[in-house]
Design a protein around this motif. Structure first.
Motif, PDB file in Angstrom:
ATOM      1  N   HIS A  42       4.545  11.929  11.472  1.00 18.62           N
ATOM      2  CA  HIS A  42       5.244  12.139  13.064  1.00 18.62           C
ATOM      3  C   HIS A  42       6.379  11.798  12.878  1.00 18.62           C
ATOM      4  N   GLU A  81      -1.088  16.369  15.370  1.00 21.44           N
ATOM      5  CA  GLU A  81      -2.065  14.836  15.329  1.00 21.44           C
ATOM      6  C   GLU A  81      -2.554  15.550  13.862  1.00 21.44           C
ATOM      7  N   HIS A 141       0.380   7.608   8.730  1.00 21.77           N
ATOM      8  CA  HIS A 141      -0.525   8.761   9.734  1.00 21.77           C
ATOM      9  C   HIS A 141       1.024   8.914  10.359  1.00 21.77           C
TER      10      HIS A 141
HETATM   11 ZN   LIG Z   1      -0.486  10.485  15.747  1.00 19.49          ZN
END
Ligand SMILES: [Zn+2]
Length: 326
Positions: free
Chosen positions: A221, A245, A217
């Motif tokens: 980004h 997100e 995750h």
């Molecule tokens: Zn995040």
């Protein structure tokens, strides 16, 4: 891996033991080793994620698959020398199994003496009382510089049989660095280049698949340049953060799968973590509720199943889109 915060924690925990001559000092040695074990675990999961999707990333770099440490980053250098082998002040703390550095013949304890024809200057600096990672950061920058181009990476190393130049060519992988932020709080983050995971979160995850879910995750980004996108945004920042997100969650599933981790671990992690706490990582209003995230993971796993597989890997749609941006 920036270890400095952890070491202050170690001192806080074990300082009394370490300073009493009659008490055994082993807890500090064990704590030092525990830190390196966490560093290696994160470096290994990160390396596999970066390698698994290497051909699909626009942002790449060459990762040797090693964890470096500096004698000076430890508050008690005598105990650090008991815990580890340092053939130079900055040495190899750990090696990712089957990674480029270990395959080139490097060993844990080998010391870094120089790169690309110039030697590291270890003398002349004033002795500092406090532990510091300044010199290590500097060496890491030099390594990054030497790895920036293509061609052989030449490291002058001090081994158990003397000094030698080891030349190797770490393959390009998705660009991300990883470091353990030693705090008990369960937290993780990404700053555009590096992925940070706290030791508290590393201890919390059930296994490496769940750790991979967290790291993937954060790495997503970095790979999608989310930080830059958020910084460019003048108004409606909350909505943009929320969309980054969601993208990080969606891409994480593909990164995990390409690296051989079980994407279902993202679901098991969020179900357990979400039920246990509403605090900590991803709990801000810009983040989704954990139930929504689990639903999204399920959608993405299903979507991935119908995608073309090449050598067991799939081109993540979000990375394909990112590659097409000029
Ligand atoms: Zn995040």
């Amino acid at each position: 891996m920036k270890a400095i915060a952890f070491l202050f924690l170690v001192v806080a925990l074990f300082g009394a033991v370490a300073s009493t001559r009659d008490e055994p000092r082993d807890p500090v040695v064990e704590a030092y080793r525990g830190l390196v074990a966490q560093d290696l675990r994160l470096a290994t999961v990160g390396y596999h994620l970066a390698k698994g999707s290497a051909e699909y990333c626009r942002n790449t770099w060459r990762n040797p698959g090693w964890v470096l440490h500096d004698l000076r980053q430890y508050p008690d250098t005598d105990l650090a020398q008991r815990a580890f082998t340092f053939r130079e002040p900055v040495s190899i703390a750990a090696l990712v199994a089957d990674g480029p550095a270990i395959r080139a013949g490097l060993s844990v304890g080998d010391g870094l003496a120089g790169f690309g024809g110039s030697e590291i200057w270890y003398g002349g600096e004033p002795v500092k009382k406090r532990a510091t990672s300044e010199r290590l950061d500097n060496v890491r920058d030099q390594v990054a510089g030497a790895l920036a181009g293509d061609g052989l990476f030449r490291a002058l190393v001090t081994t158990d049989t003397g000094r030698k130049t080891i030349a190797f060519d770490p393959p390009r992988v998705c660009a991300s660095d990883f470091w353990v932020d030693v705090r008990s709080k369960r937290d993780a983050g990404a700053d555009g280049e590096r992925v940070r995971v706290t030791s508290g979160l590393i201890e919390y995850v059930a296994d490496d698949d769940e750790l991979a879910a967290v790291v993937a995750h954060e790495m997503a980004h970095n790979l999608l340049d989310h930080r830059a996108r958020i910084e460019r945004t003048k108004s409606g920042k909350t909505a943009v953060i929320k969309s980054t997100e969601e993208e990080a969650d969606r891409l994480s599933i593909w990164l995990m799968s390409n690296a051989g981790y079980d994407p279902e671990a993202a679901i098991s992690f969020w179900q357990r973590y979400g039920k246990a706490t509403s605090l900590g990582i991803f709990s801000a209003p810009t983040h989704y509720r954990w139930q929504d995230r689990v639903r999204m993971f399920r959608e993405e796993i299903e979507r991935m199943a119908s995608h073309v597989v090449k050598n067991g890997r799939r081109d993540p749609p979000l990375l394909a889109e990112h590659r097409s941006i000029k």
